[in-house]
Design an enzyme around this catalytic site. Structure first.
Site, mmCIF file in Angstrom:
data_model
loop_
_atom_site.group_PDB
_atom_site.id
_atom_site.type_symbol
_atom_site.label_atom_id
_atom_site.label_comp_id
_atom_site.label_asym_id
_atom_site.label_seq_id
_atom_site.Cartn_x
_atom_site.Cartn_y
_atom_site.Cartn_z
ATOM 1 N N GLY A 132 29.120 21.915 32.118
ATOM 2 C CA GLY A 132 28.318 23.122 32.073
ATOM 3 C C GLY A 132 28.970 24.251 31.289
ATOM 4 N N SER A 188 23.504 29.690 35.040
ATOM 5 C CA SER A 188 23.009 30.998 34.592
ATOM 6 C C SER A 188 23.052 31.068 33.073
ATOM 7 C CB SER A 188 23.856 32.122 35.198
ATOM 8 O OG SER A 188 25.200 32.035 34.741
ATOM 9 N N ASP A 223 25.581 29.461 40.235
ATOM 10 C CA ASP A 223 24.996 30.702 39.732
ATOM 11 C C ASP A 223 23.507 30.827 40.025
ATOM 12 O OD1 ASP A 223 27.515 31.026 38.739
ATOM 13 O OD2 ASP A 223 26.923 31.254 36.644
ATOM 14 N N ALA A 256 32.760 29.884 39.267
ATOM 15 C CA ALA A 256 32.798 28.420 39.309
ATOM 16 C C ALA A 256 33.340 27.910 40.641
ATOM 17 C CB ALA A 256 33.652 27.894 38.160
ATOM 18 N N HIS A 282 62.031 33.617 46.853
ATOM 19 C CA HIS A 282 62.606 34.771 46.154
ATOM 20 C C HIS A 282 63.427 34.279 44.969
ATOM 21 C CE1 HIS A 282 64.416 38.715 45.586
ATOM 22 N NE2 HIS A 282 65.586 38.087 45.455
#
Length: 462
Positions: free
Chosen positions: A40, A145, A310, A318, A449
């Site tokens: 898509g 969309s 969408d 997504a 860290h």
């Protein structure tokens, strides 16, 4: 003779192909219909290809002088746009091939072609594709969309001539425009502003609102804008575009009409659900402001009809589509196979990212949205300079991390940050919010860290 499936999926984007994978893996006879290419918009002309371009731009920024403050000097650095596009295409091809392989592995039938809904019968939903009619006991709409092209004078003519671009065409440009105007200061507009500014364009962003980045925390949006401006991007805020002319964009600001020169114009004004042109009106599901209305299970008001991604207009991301499709498939397979689970969709802890340099990432409530929802919330803001790794890697950085905390339960309900690695850190913040962690719980977590992620914990001790 018609082919009959347990599930037919219209759309092969993130929501569609993942639903196909999950359903096929569970043993459902599944058909995925995609009119263009598997993956898509996300894989082919959105999320993934834009990140390939932005990564090239980041490397170029360092090579052309950005590395000098770290003791690294390079000469003769150039950005070869054609090679950037070629690499982007290679990345896309690799990932699309991977999607196809996963669908095949899970015994999903794939049809590349236009799918049209014919109607619903006692046997199920009838869909025509590539000259044949298929019947699905269940039907999932995952049609995605498309860009909004508002009725601005000259806009459609500009698009037809190639002077105006959408997210699809801008990712295919093989030369860098000298003057690049972007209409819309949302995610797509800002990411493309970042890329083309680094690549050498004079970039101007025209935005109707008085701020960029939509619903992003205002302080973070302001920091991002200042970073862009330092790099030479120009912002025209509170402006209304009134016309697209030959080599120029006309706009109105504070009642005064003006124009700006452009070699290319990007239309990034927004996106709308694709709900027309494929027969959905024959089923007539309930709609909400142009989107297919769904409940927390992904169901529409038509029995057996679902929608994900969408097209339901909830959150056009997504990863939202991924989760929605999983919820839908889990609820479909549970009574059929005895596997799966009763699952519901939750939207309160879905992260979003703007992949600029610096990156912006957020999840949960802002201080403003928390107040509207009735939370008695406090915010804590920490400079990223409290992170040793951030200081080591970001000379003169101005990133921040902002936490939104519900006072009543001393619970984390929002995290917003700007700075390198924000996109990779935000999932941890989403997990904290989804798990309803209290601040004391987070203080007991041990972060590695030195990492930039430590800033989330550090902020709680301020």
């Amino acid at each position: 003779m018609q082919d009959t499936f347990d599930l037919i999926i219209l759309g092969g984007g993130p929501g569609g192909y993942l639903a196909g994978e999950r359903a096929g893996h569970a043993g459902l006879k599944t058909l995925v219909i995609e009119k263009r290419a598997l993956g898509g918009v996300c894989l082919n002309e959105g999320c993934v290809p834009s990140k390939a371009l932005l990564h090239s731009a980041k490397i170029y920024d360092y090579a052309k002088g950005g590395g000098e403050k770290y003791g690294v000097t390079a000469t003769g650095a150039q950005l070869d746009q054609q090679k950037v596009i070629a690499r982007k295409n290679k990345v896309v091809k690799t990932l699309v091939s991977g999607v196809a392989a996963q669908l095949k592995k899970n015994h999903v039938t794939v049809e590349i072609g236009f799918g049209e809904i014919l109607g619903k019968t006692a046997a199920g939903f009838e869909v025509a594709v590539n000259g044949k009619t298929c019947t699905g006991k269940k039907l999932l709409i995952a049609t995605g969309s498309e860009p909004v092209l508002p009725p601005i004078p000259g806009l459609r003519e500009a698009y037809a001539s190639g002077f105006g671009l959408t997210n699809r065409e801008v990712l295919e440009l093989e030369s860098i425009p000298e003057n690049f105007v972007i209409i819309g200061g949302g995610v797509i507009g800002l990411e493309m502003a970042s890329y083309f500014n680094s690549a050498g364009s004079r970039v101007t962003v025209i935005e109707m609102l008085d701020h960029i980045a939509g619903n992003t925390d205002r302080e973070i949006a302001s920091i991002l804008q200042k970073n862009y401006e330092k790099k030479g991007v120009k912002f025209l805020l509170s402006c209304k575009v009134t016309g697209i002319g030959t080599g120029a964009v006309e706009y109105e600001q504070a009642g005064e009409k003006r124009s700006i020169r452009a070699d290319k114009v990007l239309f990034s004004i927004g996106r709308r659900p694709v709900t027309a042109g494929f027969g959905l009106e024959k089923l007539a599901p309930e709609m909400d402001r142009g989107a297919v209305k769904t409940d927390e299970y992904g169901r529409t008001n038509i029995a057996g009809l679902y929608a994900a991604g969408d097209v339901n207009g909830v959150l056009m991301l997504a990863h939202t589509a991924y989760r929605e499709s999983e919820v839908i498939v889990n609820n479909i397979i549970r009574p059929v196979t005895g596997t799966g689970k009763k699952d519901i969709m939750r939207y309160h802890a879905i992260p979003s990212v703007i992949y600029t340099n610096p990156e912006v990432a957020c999840v949960g409530e802002t201080q403003e949205s928390a107040a509207k929802k009735g939370y008695d919330a406090r915010t804590v803001t920490a400079s990223m300079m409290y992170s040793g790794r951030y200081v080591a890697e970001n000379e003169g950085g101005d990133g921040i991390c902002k936490l939104v905390i519900d006072k009543k339960n001393d619970r984390l309900i929002g995290v917003h940050m700007i700075g390198n690695y924000a996109s990779e850190i935000i999932y941890g913040a989403a997990l904290m919010i989804e798990s309803e962690m209290r601040t004391d719980d987070i203080k007991e977590l041990v972060f590695p860290h030195p990492t930039v992620s430590e800033i989330v914990r550090e902020a709680l001790f301020m």
